[in-house]
Motif scaffolding. Structure first.
Motif, short mmCIF file in Angstrom:
data_model
loop_
_atom_site.label_atom_id
_atom_site.label_comp_id
_atom_site.label_asym_id
_atom_site.label_seq_id
_atom_site.Cartn_x
_atom_site.Cartn_y
_atom_site.Cartn_z
N ALA A 86 8.96 -38.90 -19.70
CA ALA A 86 8.48 -37.74 -18.93
C ALA A 86 9.54 -37.20 -17.97
N VAL A 87 10.28 -38.08 -17.30
CA VAL A 87 11.14 -37.60 -16.21
C VAL A 87 12.63 -37.57 -16.57
N SER A 88 12.99 -38.11 -17.72
CA SER A 88 14.41 -38.11 -18.07
C SER A 88 14.64 -37.51 -19.46
N PRO A 143 13.13 -33.65 -19.86
CA PRO A 143 13.99 -32.66 -19.20
C PRO A 143 15.25 -32.30 -20.00
N HIS A 144 15.81 -33.26 -20.72
CA HIS A 144 16.97 -32.96 -21.56
C HIS A 144 16.58 -32.00 -22.69
N LEU A 145 15.38 -32.18 -23.26
CA LEU A 145 14.95 -31.30 -24.35
C LEU A 145 14.67 -29.89 -23.82
N LEU A 146 14.03 -29.79 -22.64
CA LEU A 146 13.76 -28.47 -22.07
C LEU A 146 15.07 -27.75 -21.76
N ALA A 155 17.98 -28.11 -23.20
CA ALA A 155 18.64 -27.68 -24.44
C ALA A 155 17.94 -26.45 -25.03
N GLY A 208 18.38 -25.55 -14.38
CA GLY A 208 17.46 -25.90 -15.45
C GLY A 208 18.15 -26.30 -16.74
N VAL A 265 21.80 -30.49 -17.65
CA VAL A 265 21.96 -31.66 -18.53
C VAL A 265 22.12 -31.28 -20.01
#
Lengths: 330, 330
Positions: B186-188, B191-194, B196, B219, B222
């Motif tokens: 959820a927190v790591s 966020p990488h997928l969002l 990208a 946003g 990463v």
């Protein structure tokens, strides 16, 4: 300058620092008092005046800058008409289609008087707000959209504003209101929605909150912005934000498929590659400056290619434009 | 210390600086050379040794720390078995379920020899990588998960590691492998997928790239991480990342509905409020320290409530725990 929040206050300070004579008004008496006190402390050559009414602010002005939130723009336009203002008007609102509509609806009142309207949007924001946070350096190297519509915008008005804005160190980006609204939906409004969704989801698990680190901190930073500001920004541009959000949701459906693949690592590597390439190539590096004819269509094409204007020739017949440098494929 | 990248190198430096005798190995000869050169420059009391084999590194060790990417973990566990290592093993991999499975599959080889295995995950990352970026201060105030499973983990092993890790200034977060993997999804990982998806979508419009500013920069930060690293991280935890992504997609469907409402501004304000409240309350502030019994179930409950361990009593019967302070509803 009508509206002395972070952006309005910063434009006022930047113009005053650039040697322009500036008068400011804000509907909030406390903001006016803060701006007046700050003026007294500014260097004599870079001072501004604060007036008690819109009428007094624009009485002898060549340009009125409307720096109020979208819901207040119509009221200010009416006040400008009531004051018999006959100069050029621009604004700094984060959506441009709705503002152009408001101006269009008022043309019968402003007509024959108003020199013209050119919608603007400086892409400069901060987590802070209010006049106290205003900074004359806020616009150095920032992109500042000035809208152009073939058959609608008077090119001379646009160039006049471009001279002023490039003088503050900003990159003047020409765009139609529609193209502007579509672009900011993708790069400004949708990121706020992703951040809010991520923060809300993670909050359901206290362990997740404790383990959250850099990627969560960055990915949710703008979720701390006041909901009414984000709602006004995204809701005021709903027609463009909807499709922009759909585009991201379509991308994420690809990630969902990759996660369910037989080899999710290989599938995700393929899925992740375009986003990594895009982020690595951003922000665009400036290419070589070009001399371009100052024509509406040429300027719109420059903006559409990701370019911007850095200067306007004294005779207003050409501009200096910059396109993004080509990205090295490695 | 097996693996001397950013995290392994930082653990090695931190342990050496804390006065422990540390030997390090990396499969890459160039990394070993870098680590050897750095050792010679460290203060004599905080030096480490670099060995040419895993066997030499662990020959007289009480603890082996496996700091290699997930796909290399199985090979290192086999090398530890081959070397006849009989101490305690931990790791620093970003997924815990798959590592615990690998250890479980090897118990027939490690059995009767290995003192035990406790999976770990320091929540410290940087955009930089490699031993050259290693920093002994990387773990100060960072959350460092140490996994616990009722009926599986030997509490004495867990407490031993907790003493070591709290000694590096980190917050030791007790969690089951499953709860850890769900939380970091959820927190790591999400966020990488969002990031990208956002970067890839915006890249289709050059004007958008030029107008992108703070919310896009944060946003998508990463998204610049190497795709193979993100793919290994998310794909190695696909079973937890899928549902975590679904939860965010469900939230975003709410935003899509709000955008299409008759009054999108009002609907979005309501939709945005929980995310803003969550982000404003993050990171959790530490509550008052509590003395808690050193029991597996008590520790797991502490972690589940968002809490962590700051110290272990000398007699190993109690720990000092901290829960997040209650959030002021204003």
């Amino acid at each position: 300058m009508i509206g002395l929040g972070l952006i309005g206050g910063s434009v006022l300070r930047a113009l005053a620092a650039a040697g322009h004579r500036v008068l400011g008004y804000d509907a909030d008496p406390a903001t006016r008092a803060t701006a007046r006190t700050a003026a007294a402390k500014a260097p004599p050559a870079a001072r501004w005046q604060v007036t008690a009414t819109v009428r007094d602010a624009v009485a002898r002005a060549d340009l009125a800058v409307v720096a109020v939130p979208l819901p207040a723009v119509a009221g200010v336009l009416d006040q400008l008409a009531d004051a018999g203002f006959s100069g050029l008007v621009t604004d700094v609102t984060s959506v441009k289609g709705p503002v152009h509509q408001l101006v269009g609806q008022r043309l019968h009142r402003l007509h024959d008087r108003l020199a013209g309207f050119v919608g603007g949007h400086p892409m400069a924001g901060r987590e802070t707000s209010g006049f106290a946070a205003a900074d004359p350096e806020l616009f150095a190297d920032c992109s500042w959209v000035l809208c152009l519509e073939p058959g609608v915008t008077a090119l001379s008005d646009w160039l006049e504003l471009a001279v002023l804005v490039t003088g503050l160190g900003a990159r003047v980006v020409p765009a139609t209101p529609e193209e502007h609204d579509r672009a900011v939906a993708a790069v400004s409004h949708v990121p706020h929605l992703l951040a809010a969704a991520l923060a809300a989801t993670a909050a359901t698990d206290p362990l997740a909150g404790t383990l959250a680190a850099g990627s969560f901190r960055d990915g949710t930073r703008v979720a701390a912005t006041r909901p009414e500001l984000v709602a006004a920004m995204c809701g005021g541009n709903a027609a463009a934000v909807g499709p922009a959000l759909d585009a991201v949701l379509t991308e994420l459906a690809g990630a969902r498929t990759a996660l369910a693949a037989d080899d999710p690592i290989a599938a995700l590597r393929t899925w992740l590659t375009p986003g990594c390439a895009a982020r690595t190539a951003w922000p665009p590096a400036p290419g070589k400056p070009l001399e371009l004819p100052a024509r509406v269509e040429t300027l719109i094409r420059l903006g559409r290619a990701g370019g911007w204007v850095t200067a306007v020739a004294d005779d207003r017949r050409t501009v200096t434009g910059v396109r993004p440098a080509p990205v090295d494929p490695d």
